[in-house]
Enzyme design. Structure first.
Site, PDB file in Angstrom:
ATOM      1  CD  GLU A 333      -5.082   0.112   2.189  1.00  0.00           C
ATOM      2  OE1 GLU A 333      -5.327   1.167   2.784  1.00  0.00           O
ATOM      3  OE2 GLU A 333      -4.542   0.099   1.069  1.00  0.00           O
ATOM      4  CG  ASP A 362      -1.507   2.081   4.911  1.00  0.00           C
ATOM      5  OD1 ASP A 362      -0.509   1.874   4.210  1.00  0.00           O
ATOM      6  OD2 ASP A 362      -2.659   2.201   4.448  1.00  0.00           O
TER       7      ASP A 362
HETATM    8 ZN   LIG Z   1      -1.539   1.794   2.181  1.00  0.00          ZN
END
Ligand SMILES: [Zn+2]
Ligand SMILES: *[C@@H]1O[C@H](CO)[C@@H](O)[C@H](O)[C@H]1NC(C)=O
Ligand SMILES: *[C@@H]1O[C@H](CO)[C@@H](O)[C@H](O)[C@H]1NC(C)=O
Ligand SMILES: *[C@@H]1O[C@H](CO)[C@@H](O)[C@H](O)[C@H]1NC(C)=O
Ligand SMILES: *[C@@H]1O[C@H](CO)[C@@H](O)[C@H](O)[C@H]1NC(C)=O
Length: 516
Positions: A333, A362
């Site tokens: 990511e 997240d």
């Molecule tokens: Zn992150």
């Protein structure tokens, strides 16, 4: 994670699970023989789990369990110290390899509740150790080497004239002949930094400088390496202004560029787990990312999200589901949403149609947190995004918490889903943005400093977690899973047209880095 090791763990997990089951069976038989009239009773017990319920699943979330996982993850990050001199779980590191193993082993220990798989894909690793850009004897304050830039040859400075590139620098004819042997000076915009660097390289430039066309610095990345890339910097519009004028007047500007860095392509893995129960044609999907940046252990970013998923996945095994639940731990990511992007890019339309929504988790425990809900509305996102947004809003409201809407602008792993017609959304607690006075009143903490002052830093360790905020958000994650696993009634139907008409896209961000 090596394949043979994985199958060994799977076998081991199977043996342990069978032993545990046999043990439970014996205990049950002693305490309640009446329930066990025939040998098929054990299977009935498994099948007769109760349907998941939001309140019940939320009640299984505890601070102790979450904290224990965060401590485990920090120990895992420390495995990288030999190579990195500090704890990290960046892709390619031992700490990341161990993170993937920890996730897979935790899931495998849950028996056959989940179908677990890994998905391998190429990703880029790189690091800039040192860099310096000199323009006309001065070092622009804003000059930063881009991520994934190649080093200057032999890691020594290259010298040349600064050569102004025409238009946006997105086509070969934007590069005049005097770019050859020079340092190309290119405006930001229209195409990616990676494309500009490659075109500069093809035109014979020794290095490239992309200057901002909006106020502020450029924290950029070249994305996937190309043999045509040249060492590339970004500088602010403010620092660039006087040089642009001088070049336009035909003045010559001496420049020197120096970068010590490396960049290379490796393989990394997404980990996926899908309930074996529930309708496999109607899946509720959620994800967090397993990797950190190189600078630190990433316990909030995104230990907090990925561990919440693991904890909810663990607690869910005591219940049945009507709709399938699919958990994803994305890799890379931080290198530019590579794992989630790859995952969606290889899905056939039929498979996309099975994912009814994607929920992104997240950074759920920022120390100076706000409760943030992505403002994913149906006007500009796939139908259903807004229903998901409102699920979060309703829950925060019902539980007496304030929340703010934050832009749904493509900075995390939901991006590939919504760009491909799958409804998405999520919550977060804030990264590098500074908390306002108003937000201090709403959430406590401290105005004038970042939501996460340790964002992408070495200090993103266990002490960087707001445990109370984490518990609140982990309960909300449990609520989101339980609600949709139980029923998707009233949730907008799959929009075949949106799935079919989705086109490839160029993300504006690669993780926290601008790509164009
Ligand atoms: Zn992150
Ligand atoms: C398990 O997942 C893999 C990979 O997604 C898939 O190919 C396989 O069919 C699944 N098996 C079951 C029993 O669901
Ligand atoms: C499931 O339920 C049992 C019995 O209440 C409990 O002991 C266990 O901790 C629960 N959670 C998991 C993940 O098994
Ligand atoms: C949320 O997005 C909608 C448009 O999709 C916009 O009208 C609204 O102002 C946004 N709200 C906030 C608080 O940003
Ligand atoms: C919510 O925000 C208001 C200020 O806007 C504040 O007075 C109130 O205490 C906050 N509520 C909570 C639970 O923090």
């Amino acid at each position: 994670m090596p394949a043979q090791r994985r199958s060994f763990t799977r076998l081991l997990a199977f043996c342990l699970a069978s032993a545990a089951f046999a043990h439970a069976f014996v205990v049950l038989q002693q305490q309640a023989p009446i329930l066990l009239e025939d040998a098929s009773r054990g299977a009935d017990t498994l099948a007769s789990k109760e349907l998941v319920d939001s309140t019940v699943l939320q009640s299984t979330i505890t601070k102790d369990n979450l904290l224990k996982r965060a401590q485990d993850l920090y120990e895992i990050a420390k495995v990288s110290v030999d190579e990195w001199q500090h704890p990290t779980r960046v892709i390619g590191s031992e700490g990341h390899a161990h993170t993937l193993e920890y996730i897979a082993q935790s899931l495998e220990s849950l028996g056959d509740y989940y179908n677990i798989s890994t998905q391998s894909f190429p990703a880029v690793v790189g690091q800039v150790f040192e860099s310096r850009l000199v323009l006309a004897n001065g070092v622009p304050d804003s000059a930063r080497a881009m991520s994934n830039t190649p080093p200057t040859p032999k890691k020594e400075p290259v010298l040349g004239k600064l050569a102004l590139v025409h238009d946006t620098g997105c086509a070969p004819h934007d590069y005049p002949s005097d770019v050859a042997g020079a340092i190309a000076f290119i405006p930001r915009g229209t195409c990616s930094f990676g494309d500009k660097s490659a075109l500069a390289g093809l035109a014979g430039a020794k290095a490239a400088v992309v200057y901002n066309t909006e106020p502020g610095n450029i924290a950029g990345t070249l994305g996937r390496p190309s043999p045509n890339h040249v060492p590339t910097f970004g500088i602010s519009a403010e620092d660039a202004a006087s040089f642009i004028e001088q070049l336009a007047r035909g003045e010559k500007i001496d420049a020197s560029a120096y970068i010590d860095s490396y960049v290379s392509e490796i393989k990394t893995q997404n980990v996926l787990a899908q309930t074996t129960a529930g309708d496999p044609d109607n899946c509720v999907m959620l994800g967090g990312h397993s990797d950190s940046v190189g600078a630190g252990p990433g316990i909030n970013d995104d230990g907090s999200g990925s561990l919440t998923l693991l904890e909810v996945a663990t607690q869910l095994t005591n219940y049945t589901v009507n709709n399938c639940v699919r958990f994803a731990w994305w890799s890379a990511e931080e290198e530019g949403l590579l794992g989630s992007d790859y995952y969606v890019s290889v899905l056939e339309e039929e498979e996309k149609a099975k994912i009814r929504l994607f929920m992104d988790y997240d950074m759920l425990a920022s120390p100076n947190h706000a409760y943030q809900v992505y403002n994913a509305t149906n006007d500009v996102n796939p139908l259903g995004s807004e229903e998901l947004r409102d699920l979060y809003v309703d829950w925060y409201t019902a539980n007496g918490h304030n929340f703010t809407f934050i832009p749904f602008d493509g900075r995390s792993d939901y991006d590939a889903f919504i760009k491909n017609g799958i409804p998405g959304g999520g919550i977060a607690t804030g990264a590098e943005v500074i908390k306002t006075e108003e937000e201090e009143e709403m959430f406590g903490g401290q105005a004038g400093i970042a939501f996460d002052p340790c964002y992408h830093e070495l200090c993103d360790d266990v002490s960087n977690l707001n445990l109370d905020a984490w518990v609140v958000n982990a309960k909300l994650v449990a609520h989101s899973v339980a609600t949709y696993a139980r029923s998707l009634n009233g949730f907008p139907k799959v929009n075949r047209q949106a799935l079919a008409s989705a086109s490839p896209y160029e993300p504006r961000y690669h993780g926290s880095k601008l790509a164009m």
